[in-house]
Design a protein around this motif. Structure first.
Motif, PDB file in Angstrom:
ATOM      1  N   ARG A  25     -97.915 -58.696 -41.118  1.00 22.75           N
ATOM      2  CA  ARG A  25     -95.971 -58.519 -41.266  1.00 22.75           C
ATOM      3  C   ARG A  25     -95.150 -57.922 -41.939  1.00 22.75           C
ATOM      4  O   ARG A  25     -94.360 -57.310 -41.422  1.00 22.75           O
ATOM      5  CB  ARG A  25     -95.484 -59.271 -40.013  1.00 22.75           C
ATOM      6  CG  ARG A  25     -96.601 -59.314 -38.163  1.00 22.75           C
ATOM      7  CD  ARG A  25     -96.132 -60.242 -37.462  1.00 22.75           C
ATOM      8  NE  ARG A  25     -96.108 -61.613 -37.642  1.00 22.75           N
ATOM      9  CZ  ARG A  25     -96.728 -62.554 -37.663  1.00 22.75           C
ATOM     10  NH1 ARG A  25     -98.065 -61.737 -36.673  1.00 22.75           N
ATOM     11  NH2 ARG A  25     -97.164 -63.978 -37.561  1.00 22.75           N
ATOM     12  N   VAL A  26     -94.901 -58.640 -43.167  1.00 21.30           N
ATOM     13  CA  VAL A  26     -94.407 -59.679 -44.263  1.00 21.30           C
ATOM     14  C   VAL A  26     -94.489 -57.408 -44.593  1.00 21.30           C
ATOM     15  O   VAL A  26     -93.596 -57.396 -45.634  1.00 21.30           O
ATOM     16  CB  VAL A  26     -94.942 -60.232 -44.768  1.00 21.30           C
ATOM     17  CG1 VAL A  26     -93.916 -59.877 -46.576  1.00 21.30           C
ATOM     18  CG2 VAL A  26     -94.800 -61.832 -44.272  1.00 21.30           C
ATOM     19  N   ASN A  60     -88.771 -51.397 -49.048  1.00 19.33           N
ATOM     20  CA  ASN A  60     -89.113 -52.449 -50.920  1.00 19.33           C
ATOM     21  C   ASN A  60     -90.092 -51.528 -51.045  1.00 19.33           C
ATOM     22  O   ASN A  60     -91.921 -52.408 -50.653  1.00 19.33           O
ATOM     23  CB  ASN A  60     -88.723 -53.595 -50.637  1.00 19.33           C
ATOM     24  CG  ASN A  60     -88.798 -54.277 -51.661  1.00 19.33           C
ATOM     25  OD1 ASN A  60     -89.414 -53.767 -52.732  1.00 19.33           O
ATOM     26  ND2 ASN A  60     -88.102 -55.904 -51.415  1.00 19.33           N
ATOM     27  N   PHE A  61     -90.800 -50.397 -51.094  1.00 17.76           N
ATOM     28  CA  PHE A  61     -92.256 -50.361 -51.259  1.00 17.76           C
ATOM     29  C   PHE A  61     -92.927 -51.000 -52.774  1.00 17.76           C
ATOM     30  O   PHE A  61     -93.660 -51.251 -52.489  1.00 17.76           O
ATOM     31  CB  PHE A  61     -92.169 -48.967 -51.741  1.00 17.76           C
ATOM     32  CG  PHE A  61     -91.123 -47.652 -50.678  1.00 17.76           C
ATOM     33  CD1 PHE A  61     -91.783 -48.215 -49.437  1.00 17.76           C
ATOM     34  CD2 PHE A  61     -90.579 -46.612 -51.049  1.00 17.76           C
ATOM     35  CE1 PHE A  61     -91.108 -47.110 -48.329  1.00 17.76           C
ATOM     36  CE2 PHE A  61     -90.042 -45.874 -49.872  1.00 17.76           C
ATOM     37  CZ  PHE A  61     -90.115 -46.398 -49.029  1.00 17.76           C
ATOM     38  N   ALA A  62     -92.179 -50.928 -54.092  1.00 15.77           N
ATOM     39  CA  ALA A  62     -92.625 -51.635 -54.832  1.00 15.77           C
ATOM     40  C   ALA A  62     -92.951 -53.149 -54.642  1.00 15.77           C
ATOM     41  O   ALA A  62     -94.662 -53.135 -54.789  1.00 15.77           O
ATOM     42  CB  ALA A  62     -91.692 -52.103 -55.922  1.00 15.77           C
ATOM     43  N   GLU A  63     -92.286 -53.979 -53.699  1.00 15.56           N
ATOM     44  CA  GLU A  63     -93.125 -55.102 -53.563  1.00 15.56           C
ATOM     45  C   GLU A  63     -94.578 -54.829 -51.827  1.00 15.56           C
ATOM     46  O   GLU A  63     -95.184 -56.141 -52.347  1.00 15.56           O
ATOM     47  CB  GLU A  63     -92.231 -55.631 -52.677  1.00 15.56           C
ATOM     48  CG  GLU A  63     -91.865 -57.452 -52.696  1.00 15.56           C
ATOM     49  CD  GLU A  63     -93.360 -58.921 -53.437  1.00 15.56           C
ATOM     50  OE1 GLU A  63     -93.448 -59.306 -53.358  1.00 15.56           O
ATOM     51  OE2 GLU A  63     -92.665 -58.240 -54.527  1.00 15.56           O
ATOM     52  N   ARG A  64     -93.683 -53.740 -51.704  1.00 18.34           N
ATOM     53  CA  ARG A  64     -95.358 -53.643 -50.701  1.00 18.34           C
ATOM     54  C   ARG A  64     -96.998 -53.195 -51.254  1.00 18.34           C
ATOM     55  O   ARG A  64     -97.521 -54.298 -51.408  1.00 18.34           O
ATOM     56  CB  ARG A  64     -94.623 -52.452 -50.078  1.00 18.34           C
ATOM     57  CG  ARG A  64     -95.693 -52.282 -48.820  1.00 18.34           C
ATOM     58  CD  ARG A  64     -95.691 -50.047 -48.156  1.00 18.34           C
ATOM     59  NE  ARG A  64     -95.950 -49.860 -49.185  1.00 18.34           N
ATOM     60  CZ  ARG A  64     -95.766 -47.975 -49.445  1.00 18.34           C
ATOM     61  NH1 ARG A  64     -94.619 -47.825 -48.297  1.00 18.34           N
ATOM     62  NH2 ARG A  64     -95.520 -47.650 -50.717  1.00 18.34           N
ATOM     63  N   LEU A  97     -91.783 -54.884 -45.556  1.00 17.28           N
ATOM     64  CA  LEU A  97     -91.018 -54.254 -46.497  1.00 17.28           C
ATOM     65  C   LEU A  97     -91.036 -52.800 -46.895  1.00 17.28           C
ATOM     66  O   LEU A  97     -89.904 -52.071 -47.193  1.00 17.28           O
ATOM     67  CB  LEU A  97     -92.024 -55.020 -47.803  1.00 17.28           C
ATOM     68  CG  LEU A  97     -92.137 -56.402 -48.090  1.00 17.28           C
ATOM     69  CD1 LEU A  97     -93.065 -56.615 -49.300  1.00 17.28           C
ATOM     70  CD2 LEU A  97     -90.496 -56.769 -49.337  1.00 17.28           C
ATOM     71  N   ASP A  98     -91.810 -52.609 -46.043  1.00 18.73           N
ATOM     72  CA  ASP A  98     -92.494 -50.988 -45.820  1.00 18.73           C
ATOM     73  C   ASP A  98     -91.130 -50.364 -44.936  1.00 18.73           C
ATOM     74  O   ASP A  98     -90.224 -49.593 -45.532  1.00 18.73           O
ATOM     75  CB  ASP A  98     -93.388 -50.463 -45.132  1.00 18.73           C
ATOM     76  CG  ASP A  98     -93.293 -49.300 -44.957  1.00 18.73           C
ATOM     77  OD1 ASP A  98     -93.916 -48.614 -45.890  1.00 18.73           O
ATOM     78  OD2 ASP A  98     -93.328 -48.926 -43.716  1.00 18.73           O
TER      79      ASP A  98
END
Length: 238
Positions: A23-24, A33-37, A28-29
């Protein structure tokens, strides 16, 4: 049969245990926030892959890791023996990657969600137009930095003679102009396919071969690549 059922439920419960983190990742997606994803996905997926081997009681040996380029995305191309090939590569090559998968896998709950977050490309095999577009999409993914895995045999050999490498599979590397990293995988079929049940205690060996540059190749040179890679990958298979 007990080992098969036990392994299946172990892997299933592991995946269900990651629901909160899924879910997190999806949040992010959605937020862009693709870098953290990607950071989270590339932390979770290798753990899942290694757990698959723990659950089946198999071990993995890898040689040639130093040959994998660290500064660019690549296209891993190798033989396809069994369903444990993907976990072996994801869990033990040490480089984030994704893969081109048959469209049917995109319909499996939970698994399909993770595959989408992993940036997998789904291909409809019996639709040439959609297949071509899928390869183009995967090539674009490589240009964005997502290494890809391709099995040019198209299906699992299950311990029998390897199938001929399909030249069309190599277009992904040519379109993205990325290095091809050939690999040979041996022994995954013994975990399940050989006996149609999980057989604990098997040993898998992955050999990574020297990368092959694809940038600036002529059409004639490209035409020779599939046979070259097939020879490199398969000439020493048992």
């Amino acid at each position: 049969m007990f080992d098969t059922t036990k392994a299946f439920f172990k892997v299933l419960f592991f995946m269900l245990g990651q629901t909160k983190r899924l879910r997190v990742v999806k949040k992010l997606d959605k937020e862009g926030n693709f870098a953290e994803r990607d950071r989270l996905v590339n932390e979770i997926v290798p753990s899942w892959a290694q757990y698959c081997f723990k659950a089946t009681g198999a071990t993995v040996e890898v040689s040639g890791l130093e040959k994998i380029p660290s500064d660019t995305a690549v296209v891993f191309i190798g033989n396809h023996q069994g369903i444990m090939d993907i976990p072996a590569l994801f869990g033990y090559l040490g480089k984030p990657m994704t893969f081109v998968a048959k469209a049917e896998l995109g319909k499996i709950p939970i698994l399909s969600d993770w595959m989408k977050m992993l940036q997998c490309t789904f291909i409809v095999r019996n639709n040439p137009r959609k297949s071509i577009q899928a390869i183009k999409d995967a090539a674009e993914g490589v240009r964005k930095g997502y290494s890809q895995v391709i099995f040019p045999e198209g299906t699992r050999s299950k311990g029998g003679p390897h199938n001929e490498f399909k030249p069309g599979s190599f277009k992904l590397a040519f379109l993205s102009k990325s290095p091809i990293v050939p690999f040979t995988i041996e022994g995954t079929y013994k975990i399940y396919e050989e006996n149609k049940k999980v057989v604990p205690g098997q040993h898998v060996k992955i050999t990574v071969h020297d990368p092959i540059n694809t940038e600036g190749l002529s059409r004639e040179q490209q035409n020779g690549i599939p046979a070259m890679v097939e020879k490199i990958v398969c000439e020493n298979l048992a």
